[in-house]
Design a protein around this motif. Structure first.
Motif, PDB file in Angstrom:
ATOM      1  N   SER A  54      47.232  14.019   3.688  1.00  0.00           N
ATOM      2  CA  SER A  54      46.824  13.411   4.955  1.00  0.00           C
ATOM      3  C   SER A  54      45.721  12.397   4.707  1.00  0.00           C
ATOM      4  O   SER A  54      45.137  12.315   3.617  1.00  0.00           O
ATOM      5  N   PHE A  55      45.439  11.637   5.746  1.00  0.00           N
ATOM      6  CA  PHE A  55      44.317  10.702   5.785  1.00  0.00           C
ATOM      7  C   PHE A  55      43.197  11.378   6.570  1.00  0.00           C
ATOM      8  O   PHE A  55      43.437  11.939   7.649  1.00  0.00           O
ATOM      9  N   PHE A  56      41.979  11.350   6.040  1.00  0.00           N
ATOM     10  CA  PHE A  56      40.882  12.074   6.664  1.00  0.00           C
ATOM     11  C   PHE A  56      39.747  11.137   7.073  1.00  0.00           C
ATOM     12  O   PHE A  56      39.321  10.276   6.286  1.00  0.00           O
ATOM     13  N   VAL A  57      39.263  11.357   8.301  1.00  0.00           N
ATOM     14  CA  VAL A  57      38.082  10.656   8.811  1.00  0.00           C
ATOM     15  C   VAL A  57      37.034  11.710   9.156  1.00  0.00           C
ATOM     16  O   VAL A  57      37.345  12.731   9.784  1.00  0.00           O
ATOM     17  N   SER A 106      29.564  22.093   6.322  1.00  0.00           N
ATOM     18  CA  SER A 106      30.497  22.438   7.387  1.00  0.00           C
ATOM     19  C   SER A 106      30.509  21.356   8.455  1.00  0.00           C
ATOM     20  O   SER A 106      29.498  20.714   8.730  1.00  0.00           O
ATOM     21  N   GLY A 107      31.677  21.162   9.056  1.00  0.00           N
ATOM     22  CA  GLY A 107      31.809  20.142  10.085  1.00  0.00           C
ATOM     23  C   GLY A 107      33.249  20.041  10.538  1.00  0.00           C
ATOM     24  O   GLY A 107      33.969  21.048  10.595  1.00  0.00           O
ATOM     25  N   SER A 108      33.708  18.828  10.809  1.00  0.00           N
ATOM     26  CA  SER A 108      35.093  18.629  11.232  1.00  0.00           C
ATOM     27  C   SER A 108      35.573  17.255  10.783  1.00  0.00           C
ATOM     28  O   SER A 108      34.779  16.330  10.591  1.00  0.00           O
ATOM     29  N   VAL A 109      36.887  17.157  10.619  1.00  0.00           N
ATOM     30  CA  VAL A 109      37.495  15.889  10.222  1.00  0.00           C
ATOM     31  C   VAL A 109      38.678  15.610  11.129  1.00  0.00           C
ATOM     32  O   VAL A 109      39.240  16.525  11.748  1.00  0.00           O
TER      33      VAL A 109
END
Length: 553
Positions: A54-57, A106-109
């Motif tokens: 996948s492509f991640f931002v 930790s976080g989100s993409v």
């Protein structure tokens, strides 16, 4: 993998648009085709050696990108915060990742499928260009840094040079670990249980080892040759330089089934140019590699199949059907063939130079060659634009560039803007009315001898690197006797290719259904813009041939 002290490292600064931060509207456009995914500290999103899923931002937290060294050390080289995206041009071309991407905290993409990203890059003129431009710059940076593949061998070995040339032509990031100079090379060989008999060795992503591989072996390991072409197609384009790429793009965009083949890589000679400054629409210039990457993506966008590396060996007409056979045994039967095989570089007829042909002589000057030469003095032979561009580019890193020109006037065959750059550069010495007459050295080139025509005075110039740009001859030896050529080997087209009164399009050869474009064609203008124009123009003639022959579905 534990991030540990890396969490204190600041975000990698943006360099020339390589690491842009997407705007809120751009993020919204990606959200429409992706999904938000939480990530935990240390979670791996993409692993070196594996294809991108996948492509991640980054939305929250930070991601880090690092390359695993073959001897076990990890080199951290990028950190990205909210609004930035990861990956490089290989993500769009199906190549394995050269680095590992993991969550620094930790976080989100935002996760976007590769197919959706491809549609954005080739269909959204704003967001797509931001991503594509960043990816192209990152690839250039990776090549300059020597990231990616490790090639362990001697820079004076023909087999090693063959691999270096292939990776450079395909714009694959790589680094040479010279067994004669680099202590790390010996350490890697010992660690992996290899010896000198196994070299050159290619190490893919720190774990996969290819012992003295063929070009096809490396291509397959990198995913460069994962698609096999259909046995039949509307058009086969042989040669993926500017003319061939243009033909493939325009034919495929018209709905034709197209196979685009090349012996080494897309881009042709143009891809080996460090900078093209006189191409319409690019006032600040464009590198040949970027032009090739963009054109290849366009061809893929419209459905063309790229078949490279693949060397065409013969073209015959079997009971009226065209048959093109390749060196790997593949046979294709297209309804039409576009010959765009370009040119093969002329070699200097100099005493002893053949001993160094595959170790010290170059026919391109790109980032890869500049890194290999370092600060060593170099000699460039030629008086045309290619030689001038090479001299200026190499002067950026070499301690001295000697430009050896047979004529007295640089302006006779070199564009004026280049003449000014060459003559004004403090590290370029121009040797006019001079030729190379001898090459000296043992295991590798150590010096060349040049002679001034008027006086006969000779000078020995110390160098390990000789760059030759003295023209080229058409790559037409693979064509059969049915294709008429002129006395220099260029393919004749139009009226010159057929008996008086026969009807032919101006790009059609003596064999119906076979066309020639670009440098390989007799009478063509040897310019990139002209080659692209011919590649675009030939598509109409291919359509006419298919209709006349009853091939249109």
């Amino acid at each position: 993998m534990a991030p540990g002290p890396q969490s204190l490292v600041p975000e990698t600064p943006d360099v020339s648009g390589a690491f842009p931060r997407l705007t809120s509207p751009q993020l919204d456009a990606l959200r429409a085709v992706g999904k938000v995914v939480p990530v935990a500290e240390g979670q791996v999103l993409a692993r070196a050696g594996e294809s991108f899923a996948s492509f991640f931002v980054v939305l929250e937290g930070r991601l880090m990108v690092y390359e695993g060294d073959p001897v076990g050390a990890e080199a951290l080289f990028e950190i990205h915060g909210p609004g930035r995206f990861v990956g490089d041009i290989g993500l769009l071309e199906g190549e394995p990742s050269f680095a590992t991407i993991a969550a620094l905290e930790s976080g989100s993409v935002l996760e976007v499928p590769i197919g959706e990203l491809e549609r954005i890059v080739t269909g959204d003129p704003l967001l797509g260009d931001v991503i594509l431009r960043a990816y192209l710059i990152r690839r250039s940076m990776a090549i300059g840094f020597g990231a990616g593949l490790r090639i362990v061998g001697s820079r004076f070995s023909p087999d090693t040079r063959r691999l270096l040339d292939f990776t450079a032509r395909n714009r694959v990031p790589h680094r040479l670990l010279d067994v004669e100079q680099d202590p790390a090379a010996d350490a890697i060989l010992r660690r992996m249980g290899l010896d000198v008999a196994d070299v050159p060795v290619v190490i893919v992503s720190g774990s996969r080892v290819l012992r003295n591989p063929s070009i096809v072996d490396v291509a397959q390991a990198l995913g460069l040759r994962k698609t096999r072409p259909a046995a039949t197609s509307d058009a086969l384009v042989v040669g993926a330089g500017p003319a061939g790429l243009a033909a493939a793009v325009y034919a495929a965009s018209d709905g034709l089934s197209v196979v685009l083949s090349d012996a080494v890589a897309t881009g042709g000679q143009a891809a080996r140019s460090s900078r093209i400054e006189n191409y319409l629409g690019f006032p600040s210039g464009i590198s040949g590699a970027e032009l090739a990457e963009r054109s290849t993506l366009q061809a893929a966008k419209f459905g063309a199949t790229v078949f490279a590396p693949s060397t065409a060996q013969s073209l015959t007409a079997d009971e009226g059907a065209l048959v093109v056979r390749f060196s790997d045994g593949t046979s294709l039967r297209p309804q039409a063939v576009v010959v765009a095989s370009g040119m093969e570089y002329n070699r200097l007829a100099v005493a002893n130079l053949d001993r160094f042909e595959y170790t010290s002589v170059y026919y391109a000057a790109t980032i890869a060659e500049a890194r290999e030469c370092g600060a060593d003095p170099v000699v460039v032979v030629g008086g045309g634009n290619s030689a001038g561009q090479a001299a200026v580019f190499l002067a950026g890193t070499a301690s001295r560039v000697h430009l050896v020109v047979r004529g007295a006037d640089l302006g006779a065959s070199m564009s004026r803007y280049l003449v000014v750059q060459v003559e004004d550069h403090p590290r370029i010495s121009v040797h006019r009315r001079t030729t190379v007459v001898a090459a000296n050295g043992g295991a590798h080139l150590e010096s060349v001898v040049v002679e001034e025509a008027a006086s006969g005075v000779r000078e020995e110039i110390p160098t390990v690197h000789l760059f030759v740009f003295i023209g080229a001859t058409p790559a037409t030896s693979w064509l059969g006797p049915d294709i008429v050529r002129d006395d220099r080997g260029y393919v004749l087209t139009g009226r010159g290719a057929t008996p008086a009164g026969a009807s032919r399009g101006f790009l059609e050869t003596s064999l119906p259904g076979v066309f020639a474009v670009g440098d390989v064609r007799s009478g063509s203008v040897k310019r990139i813009s002209a080659a692209i124009g011919e590649g675009a123009s030939v598509v109409r003639m291919v359509h006419e041939h298919l209709e006349t022959a009853g091939y249109r579905r």
